[in-house]
Design a protein around this motif. Structure first.
Motif, PDB file in Angstrom:
ATOM      1  N   PHE A 132       0.817  -1.207   0.000  1.00  0.00           N
ATOM      2  CA  PHE A 132       0.000   0.000   0.000  1.00  0.00           C
ATOM      3  C   PHE A 132       0.854   1.262   0.000  1.00  0.00           C
ATOM      4  O   PHE A 132       0.523   2.254  -0.628  1.00  0.00           O
ATOM      5  N   PHE A 133       1.971   1.220   0.726  1.00  0.00           N
ATOM      6  CA  PHE A 133       2.798   2.411   0.896  1.00  0.00           C
ATOM      7  C   PHE A 133       3.726   2.654  -0.299  1.00  0.00           C
ATOM      8  O   PHE A 133       3.976   3.800  -0.665  1.00  0.00           O
ATOM      9  N   SER A 134       4.272   1.592  -0.857  1.00  0.00           N
ATOM     10  CA  SER A 134       5.308   1.763  -1.870  1.00  0.00           C
ATOM     11  C   SER A 134       5.254   0.625  -2.883  1.00  0.00           C
ATOM     12  O   SER A 134       5.395  -0.550  -2.514  1.00  0.00           O
ATOM     13  N   THR A 135       5.086   0.978  -4.170  1.00  0.00           N
ATOM     14  CA  THR A 135       5.024  -0.044  -5.214  1.00  0.00           C
ATOM     15  C   THR A 135       6.379  -0.694  -5.467  1.00  0.00           C
ATOM     16  O   THR A 135       6.447  -1.778  -6.053  1.00  0.00           O
ATOM     17  N   ALA A 136       7.466  -0.041  -5.042  1.00  0.00           N
ATOM     18  CA  ALA A 136       8.800  -0.615  -5.192  1.00  0.00           C
ATOM     19  C   ALA A 136       9.264  -1.320  -3.933  1.00  0.00           C
ATOM     20  O   ALA A 136      10.411  -1.742  -3.827  1.00  0.00           O
ATOM     21  N   GLY A 137       8.365  -1.480  -2.968  1.00  0.00           N
ATOM     22  CA  GLY A 137       8.779  -2.041  -1.696  1.00  0.00           C
ATOM     23  C   GLY A 137       9.562  -1.020  -0.888  1.00  0.00           C
ATOM     24  O   GLY A 137       9.724   0.134  -1.294  1.00  0.00           O
ATOM     25  N   GLN A 138      10.022  -1.437   0.271  1.00  0.00           N
ATOM     26  CA  GLN A 138      10.791  -0.549   1.128  1.00  0.00           C
ATOM     27  C   GLN A 138      12.094  -1.210   1.536  1.00  0.00           C
ATOM     28  O   GLN A 138      12.123  -2.417   1.811  1.00  0.00           O
TER      29      GLN A 138
ATOM     30  N   ILE B  60      -0.036 -11.083  23.055  1.00  0.00           N
ATOM     31  CA  ILE B  60       0.358  -9.833  22.411  1.00  0.00           C
ATOM     32  C   ILE B  60      -0.846  -9.280  21.658  1.00  0.00           C
ATOM     33  O   ILE B  60      -1.456  -9.988  20.848  1.00  0.00           O
ATOM     34  N   MET B  61      -1.186  -8.047  21.935  1.00  0.00           N
ATOM     35  CA  MET B  61      -2.352  -7.432  21.312  1.00  0.00           C
ATOM     36  C   MET B  61      -2.044  -7.013  19.878  1.00  0.00           C
ATOM     37  O   MET B  61      -0.925  -6.632  19.566  1.00  0.00           O
ATOM     38  N   GLY B  62      -3.060  -7.076  19.018  1.00  0.00           N
ATOM     39  CA  GLY B  62      -2.897  -6.687  17.629  1.00  0.00           C
ATOM     40  C   GLY B  62      -3.335  -5.251  17.387  1.00  0.00           C
ATOM     41  O   GLY B  62      -3.857  -4.579  18.275  1.00  0.00           O
ATOM     42  N   LEU B  63      -3.115  -4.793  16.167  1.00  0.00           N
ATOM     43  CA  LEU B  63      -3.453  -3.418  15.776  1.00  0.00           C
ATOM     44  C   LEU B  63      -4.497  -3.454  14.668  1.00  0.00           C
ATOM     45  O   LEU B  63      -4.457  -4.319  13.801  1.00  0.00           O
ATOM     46  N   ARG B  64      -5.424  -2.519  14.726  1.00  0.00           N
ATOM     47  CA  ARG B  64      -6.417  -2.401  13.662  1.00  0.00           C
ATOM     48  C   ARG B  64      -6.460  -0.951  13.164  1.00  0.00           C
ATOM     49  O   ARG B  64      -6.703  -0.035  13.945  1.00  0.00           O
ATOM     50  N   VAL B  65      -6.169  -0.801  11.872  1.00  0.00           N
ATOM     51  CA  VAL B  65      -6.258   0.492  11.206  1.00  0.00           C
ATOM     52  C   VAL B  65      -7.323   0.351  10.127  1.00  0.00           C
ATOM     53  O   VAL B  65      -7.178  -0.482   9.229  1.00  0.00           O
ATOM     54  N   GLN B  66      -8.370   1.159  10.197  1.00  0.00           N
ATOM     55  CA  GLN B  66      -9.551   0.936   9.372  1.00  0.00           C
ATOM     56  C   GLN B  66      -9.249   0.903   7.876  1.00  0.00           C
ATOM     57  O   GLN B  66      -9.826   0.111   7.134  1.00  0.00           O
ATOM     58  N   ARG B  67      -8.347   1.740   7.420  1.00  0.00           N
ATOM     59  CA  ARG B  67      -8.077   1.791   5.977  1.00  0.00           C
ATOM     60  C   ARG B  67      -7.144   0.680   5.511  1.00  0.00           C
ATOM     61  O   ARG B  67      -6.875   0.546   4.321  1.00  0.00           O
ATOM     62  N   MET B  68      -6.600  -0.124   6.438  1.00  0.00           N
ATOM     63  CA  MET B  68      -5.740  -1.267   6.097  1.00  0.00           C
ATOM     64  C   MET B  68      -6.306  -2.523   6.740  1.00  0.00           C
ATOM     65  O   MET B  68      -5.713  -3.096   7.653  1.00  0.00           O
ATOM     66  N   PRO B  69      -7.480  -2.962   6.279  1.00  0.00           N
ATOM     67  CA  PRO B  69      -8.180  -4.063   6.940  1.00  0.00           C
ATOM     68  C   PRO B  69      -7.587  -5.426   6.620  1.00  0.00           C
ATOM     69  O   PRO B  69      -6.828  -5.590   5.665  1.00  0.00           O
TER      70      PRO B  69
ATOM     71  N   ASP C   1       7.185  -2.601  16.478  1.00  0.00           N
ATOM     72  CA  ASP C   1       7.148  -2.171  15.086  1.00  0.00           C
ATOM     73  C   ASP C   1       7.340  -3.383  14.176  1.00  0.00           C
ATOM     74  O   ASP C   1       8.280  -4.159  14.359  1.00  0.00           O
ATOM     75  N   HIS C   2       6.442  -3.542  13.209  1.00  0.00           N
ATOM     76  CA  HIS C   2       6.544  -4.625  12.215  1.00  0.00           C
ATOM     77  C   HIS C   2       6.781  -5.968  12.903  1.00  0.00           C
ATOM     78  O   HIS C   2       7.791  -6.644  12.682  1.00  0.00           O
ATOM     79  N   ILE C   3       5.823  -6.359  13.725  1.00  0.00           N
ATOM     80  CA  ILE C   3       5.981  -7.616  14.472  1.00  0.00           C
ATOM     81  C   ILE C   3       6.088  -8.825  13.555  1.00  0.00           C
ATOM     82  O   ILE C   3       6.628  -9.870  13.942  1.00  0.00           O
ATOM     83  N   LEU C   4       5.637  -8.674  12.310  1.00  0.00           N
ATOM     84  CA  LEU C   4       5.765  -9.786  11.360  1.00  0.00           C
ATOM     85  C   LEU C   4       7.223 -10.166  11.149  1.00  0.00           C
ATOM     86  O   LEU C   4       7.526 -11.300  10.763  1.00  0.00           O
ATOM     87  N   GLY C   5       8.143  -9.227  11.427  1.00  0.00           N
ATOM     88  CA  GLY C   5       9.562  -9.517  11.284  1.00  0.00           C
ATOM     89  C   GLY C   5      10.065 -10.560  12.253  1.00  0.00           C
ATOM     90  O   GLY C   5      11.142 -11.137  12.053  1.00  0.00           O
ATOM     91  N   PHE C   6       9.309 -10.823  13.338  1.00  0.00           N
ATOM     92  CA  PHE C   6       9.709 -11.877  14.265  1.00  0.00           C
ATOM     93  C   PHE C   6       9.278 -13.246  13.752  1.00  0.00           C
ATOM     94  O   PHE C   6       9.733 -14.267  14.258  1.00  0.00           O
ATOM     95  N   PHE C   7       8.396 -13.274  12.769  1.00  0.00           N
ATOM     96  CA  PHE C   7       8.024 -14.516  12.101  1.00  0.00           C
ATOM     97  C   PHE C   7       8.920 -14.737  10.876  1.00  0.00           C
ATOM     98  O   PHE C   7       9.458 -15.814  10.684  1.00  0.00           O
TER      99      PHE C   7
ATOM    100  N   ASP D  18       0.690  -5.545  13.449  1.00  0.00           N
ATOM    101  CA  ASP D  18       0.524  -6.708  12.575  1.00  0.00           C
ATOM    102  C   ASP D  18      -0.227  -6.310  11.307  1.00  0.00           C
ATOM    103  O   ASP D  18      -1.299  -6.826  11.006  1.00  0.00           O
ATOM    104  N   LEU D  19       0.366  -5.403  10.552  1.00  0.00           N
ATOM    105  CA  LEU D  19      -0.231  -4.925   9.308  1.00  0.00           C
ATOM    106  C   LEU D  19       0.565  -5.449   8.121  1.00  0.00           C
ATOM    107  O   LEU D  19       1.735  -5.780   8.242  1.00  0.00           O
ATOM    108  N   GLY D  20      -0.082  -5.462   6.971  1.00  0.00           N
ATOM    109  CA  GLY D  20       0.604  -5.880   5.753  1.00  0.00           C
ATOM    110  C   GLY D  20       0.201  -7.280   5.338  1.00  0.00           C
ATOM    111  O   GLY D  20      -0.922  -7.727   5.565  1.00  0.00           O
ATOM    112  N   MET D  21       1.134  -7.986   4.731  1.00  0.00           N
ATOM    113  CA  MET D  21       0.901  -9.354   4.246  1.00  0.00           C
ATOM    114  C   MET D  21       1.057 -10.306   5.432  1.00  0.00           C
ATOM    115  O   MET D  21       2.146 -10.732   5.784  1.00  0.00           O
TER     116      MET D  21
END
Length: 990
Positions: free
Chosen positions: A579-585, A835-844, A622-628, A818-821
């Motif tokens: 969503f943020f960057s078409t070239a990735g980050q 561990i609690m998760g995050l919900r951002v309405q525009r990134m469901p 930040d970016h908890i998916l990085g621990f997976f 826990d946003l993203g893929m």
């Protein structure tokens, strides 16, 4: 059933307090099926040291009930004036307050070879001596203890969250002076046991333990029941429990012989407003909703206690008070640097946080969420404004220091400082470089005048003694970066790597350069004092400080210099196109060597989080998916397009060939046709072709070796040096980078013969122009399997290897971004690790356009926007009319036309929708709270965004347009905010 391994027949009648032994009858409820059995183990030799083959086996005594009696030998010192306690060392842990038995239950399934499934949650503890550890049912010494339990097959995330310091030390804090002391509690327990002894043979002392974290000061948890000893149904006569071991409430009640069954419940009461010793019920569970009962074996064991002693029975210590509704809180998110204050110096400072706490109290908020506050001064320019690129995971950023609090400025120095502060405060945004230059100039002068007194003070020496493990390497790193003119320690020669002994010698106070070291330590000491004072102020006012734990560190930082073995320094962390960057980050952070980190039990992480807990009561990962799994990018790339996840099961060449995919050159070489260049650059396409490519065959082109990586292209194409042709060079560089990544497979850079699908491969022209539909079909199926099937077990085990350690490293409440893929395993792992998760309405989650706050799970933090997105107002104005209409009718359930602009009323409606969500926390950026006041908010919505993640050169300089003190004076607005939270049920304890 087989005989219990490790169990012993106990002649209870022969026991005495002079014989330091106690028998524990474990009784656990579990609905087993044929082939399952229950075992018990713990870190004691008698319990098998958590080895299932040596564990204690329980007997099936009753439907859904498994029991076993185990005899333990207590330390002699607990029962006699002197003696050798060595015999008991393997049975109990000495916690300084008492003797604690640790254990857990597990299910062994003989139907699949004896697999073992341990119950979820923390280990159980049973304290068998006065003055036990927290969360332990404390039991006076008795010859028999009946410990009842229910097998925990499901996690209890809310319980773990409410055990965090965010609640025990902040939201529901009770001053130690107002709590029952351990001595008083032990005396009460002993009195109840004595009363049971007097009652006669067969009497017992029942030890109640209930988890009740939500109790305000002055209120008391009591146990009421239909038995006369529990008040006989009268609330005023209910038995008060003790708050010694908060958030657990405990109490022992003597019950006469013959008692085997009764109904009870818990109630919270407080002294009646009229006084006179009367009490009133504040909140109660359903009357008589719980049942105490003894099995025949329990009754026989209790009656078997002789010699003038009695048994102690402990109902399940997992009991939680049943409140009429779940607790919910609200809060505000704001970076420290964005705060504005008349006493500041061009940037927000730690001392400004006290005013923010006052604003939280006035606005009915229980949480203040901040961005990272670690030092990021790597390059000495605007790149250092990025708060997620720390040069130390421990050191605080000097920009947050309040100079007048370091020492009183005098005369010309005071006048000079006031002039500089006024100049910087007048700027609409932060001038990071100027602010840092001014602050460091004054810090040097204050250090020169104050160093003798400060560096020899007891307060400094205590701080240094507790922090020198990171503080000395950090101070040396700052010094060596200064004298070498660069933080890139690869070029420091002999100082590129140093032993601890060498560091200690180089930082010695008698060295000629010590003032460079001393200044860094002096600065960190004062930053520590200022942030710690703000944190303590927040605790006293029941406001949770929530910090931010960045997923990475700067490639060149004190941590990577001190511990290079813990990092993969030739790799970079980032994110795939999204969503943020078409070239990735590409965040330019090194990835972690998790194998090396695991060798000492993740000591670096445990130390880091323990240090963080000095200031914060909660934190966001930040970016908890990085621990997976982390998106890892080879060093030769600058964008995130050519990354691949790590850890990952790659695809061997043999597997590809078995699928009919044999042309590795076609799949992995950048696919470039001559026509692509003319389509992109028109008449200058030939010029680009001649400079950067060689002819392969037909119209296929290959990159010249000197331009075949992203880094090589970046070095060759510098738009800033191209003069009038700069715009064209910028376009060329962007297009060539895309062509470099125009592949469908990536060869693994470390394992020969292993490949990875290129993320989003179907969107490439390389895929579109594959000559075979069979190839395309095979690659589609392989892509889905690779990203969504074959990695799940690996990523689950990866997360479970790290996150429990992270969660247990401190008492802070843990929230994950826990946003993203999101891998399918993530929600369950977060639940299991509390561990609690995050919900951002525009990134469901899922394939939907907008999230629905009314459907969010309880164990989440919901928000309208974040520092990486536009604010709520700007987001609304970015949407086209059709999107607004879908949101307005589908989410807000409105039948009228959506407002074309984000009016104050619209912002308020959206905020209210988030406040009434089931999420435990609703934490919104301050800009979105302000958005409902059209007269107070910024005129231009786009000026409210903190960061643009799509711009790698973004400068973090956002600053509030008014001071926090000015906001505090807007009493009607703060009252409105408080009223909105209260109406939504956020804040009240019951």
């Amino acid at each position: 059933m087989a005989a219990a391994k490790g169990a012993e027949d106990v002649d209870i009648s022969t026991l005495s307090l002079e014989d330091p032994e106690v028998s524990v009858r474990f009784s656990v409820k579990f609905d087993s099926t044929f082939g399952q059995r229950v075992i018990l183990s713990g870190p004691a030799e008698r319990l098998g040291n958590y080895d299932p083959s040596k564990a204690v086996a329980l007997d099936y005594e009753h439907p859904s009930r498994w029991c076993q009696t185990v005899k333990f030998r207590l330390p002699l010192a607990l029962a006699a004036p002197a003696g050798d306690c060595a015999a008991a060392a393997t049975d109990f842990a000495e916690d300084g307050n008492g003797t604690v038995l640790e254990y857990k239950f597990a299910i062994v399934d003989d139907r699949d070879g004896g697999s073992t499934t341990w119950e979820l949650g923390a280990a159980r503890t049973l304290a068998l001596a006065p003055g036990a550890a927290a969360e332990s049912p404390t039991l006076p010494i008795a010859p028999l203890v009946v410990a009842q339990a229910e097998f925990r097959s499901a996690s209890d995330l809310p319980r773990d969250v409410f055990c965090s310091s965010a609640f025990t030390d902040v939201v529901f804090r009770r001053e130690p002076a107002d709590r029952v002391s351990a001595a008083v509690r032990s005396a009460r327990d002993a009195s109840a046991v004595a009363a049971a002894m007097v009652a006669g043979h067969g009497a017992m002392a029942v030890r109640f333990v209930v988890f009740a974290p939500r109790v305000v000061a002055g209120d008391t948890v009591c146990v009421a029941g239909d038995h006369a000893a529990l008040g006989g149904g009268t609330v005023a006569a209910a038995v008060p429990l003790d708050d010694t071991e908060l958030p657990y409430w405990t109490g022992t009640v003597a019950l006469p012989p013959g008692t085997t069954d009764f109904a009870y419940h818990f109630v919270i009461r407080r002294p009646a407003s009229g006084g006179g010793g009367d009490v009133e019920r504040v909140v109660s569970e359903a009357p008589y909703s719980r049942r105490f009962s003894l099995l025949e074996g329990d009754v026989a064991a209790v009656r078997g206690v002789g010699g003038g002693h009695t048994a102690i029975v402990s109902p399940p210590s997992d009991l939680s008070f049943v409140y009429p509704r779940p607790w919910k809180g609200s809060g505000v998110a704001v970076p420290v640097f964005s705060l504005r204050s008349p006493s500041g110096c061009g940037v927000g400072e730690f001392v400004d946080l006290e005013a923010m706490v006052d604003l939280c109290v006035a606005s009915g908020w229980q949480m203040l969420q901040l961005l990272p506050v670690n030092d990021t001064t790597a390059y000495g320019d605007y790149r250092d404004s990025y708060p997620y690129s720390a040069v130390s995971s421990f050191a605080l950023h000097p920009q947050y220091i309040h100079l007048p609090s370091v020492a009183q400025l005098q005369g010309d120095l005071a006048a000079e400082y006031e002039a500089e502060a006024a100049r910087l405060n007048a700027l609409p945004e932060i001038d990071y470089v100027d602010v840092m230059a001014v602050k460091m100039r004054f810090l040097c002068r204050l250090y020169a005048s104050e160093k003798e007194e400060v560096l020899q003070s007891r307060a400094f020496l205590d701080w240094f003694g507790a922090n020198q493990g990171w503080a000395v390497p950090y101070a040396l790193f700052r010094f060596l970066a200064h004298i070498n003119g660069s933080c890139e320690f690869d070029g420091w020669g002999a100082r590129a790597a140093m032993t601890p002994a060498e560091m200690e010698a180089l930082a010695a106070p008698d060295t000629f350069h010590f003032d460079h070291i001393g200044l860094a330590l002096f600065t960190q000491f004062h930053l520590h004092r200022q942030l710690q004072a703000a944190s303590a102020y927040a605790s006293r006012h029941s406001v949770v400080f929530k910090g931010d734990l960045p997923i990475g560190v700067n490639r060149y930082c004190a941590d990577t210099w001190q511990h290079p073995e813990l990092f993969r320094l030739r790799m970079q962390a980032g994110a795939p196109p999204d969503f943020f960057s078409t070239a990735g980050q590409n965040w330019l952070f090194p990835t972690y060597d998790w194998t090396a980190m695991a060798a000492d039990g993740y000591g670096w992480w445990r130390t880091r989080l323990g240090h963080m807990a000095t200031y914060f009561h909660a934190y966001r990962i930040d970016h908890i998916l990085g621990f997976f799994r982390i998106w890892e990018i080879p060093h030769s790339f600058l964008t995130g397009m050519a990354g691949r996840f790590r850890p990952v099961h790659g695809i061997p060449k043999a597997e590809l060939e078995a699928l009919g995919l044999w042309d590795m050159d076609r799949y992995t070489r950048p696919y470039v046709r001559e026509g692509f260049l003319y389509d992109a650059f028109g008449g200058r396409g030939g010029e680009v072709k001649d400079r950067f490519f060689v002819h392969l065959f037909h119209d296929r082109l290959g990159f010249r070796p000197e331009f075949d990586t992203e880094r090589k292209l970046a070095a060759a194409l510098r738009p800033e040096e191209a003069g009038a042709d700069g715009a064209f060079i910028k376009d060329v560089r962007k297009e060539l980078v895309k062509l470099l990544n125009n592949v469908v497979l990536l060869a693994d850079v470390e394992e020969e013969g292993v490949y990875h699908p290129r993320f989003g491969l179907e969107r490439t022209s390389s895929f579109a122009e594959l000559p075979s539909e069979e190839w395309k079909g095979a690659l589609r199926r392989l892509y889905h399997d690779y990203f969504f099937v074959r990695q799940e077990a690996l990523w689950r085990s990866s997360g479970l290897a790290k996150l429990p350690v992270i969660q247990a490293a401190s008492k802070m409440m843990v929230c994950g971004e826990d946003l993203g893929m999101i891998p399918a395993c993530v929600p369950d792992v977060l639940d299991e690790t509390s561990i609690m998760g995050l919900r951002v309405q525009r990134m469901p989650e899922g394939d939907i356009e907008f999230g629905t706050p009314a459907k969010y799970p309880y164990a989440t933090v919901c928000t309208t926007s974040s520092h990486d997105t536009s604010t709520l107002r700007a987001w609304w104005e970015e949407q086209d009319h059709s999107a607004k209409a879908r949101y307005w009718s589908g989410i807000m359930r409105r039948s009228d036309a959506p407002p074309p602009t984000a009016t104050g009323a619209l912002v308020r409606a959206v905020v209210e929708d988030h406040l009434v969500s089931p999420s435990m926390w609703t934490v919104l950026p301050l800009q979105d709270w302000l958005g409902m006041d059209e007269a107070l908010r910024r005129p231009v919505a786009t000026e409210e965004q903190i960061n643009d993640p799509g711009d790698p050169h973004h400068i973090w300089r956002f600053r509030l347009h008014l001071s926090v003190r000015a906001l505090l004076e807007k009493k009607a607005l703060t009252a409105q905010w408080a009223g909105m939270s209260t109406k939504a049920g956020r804040g009240p304890p019951y």
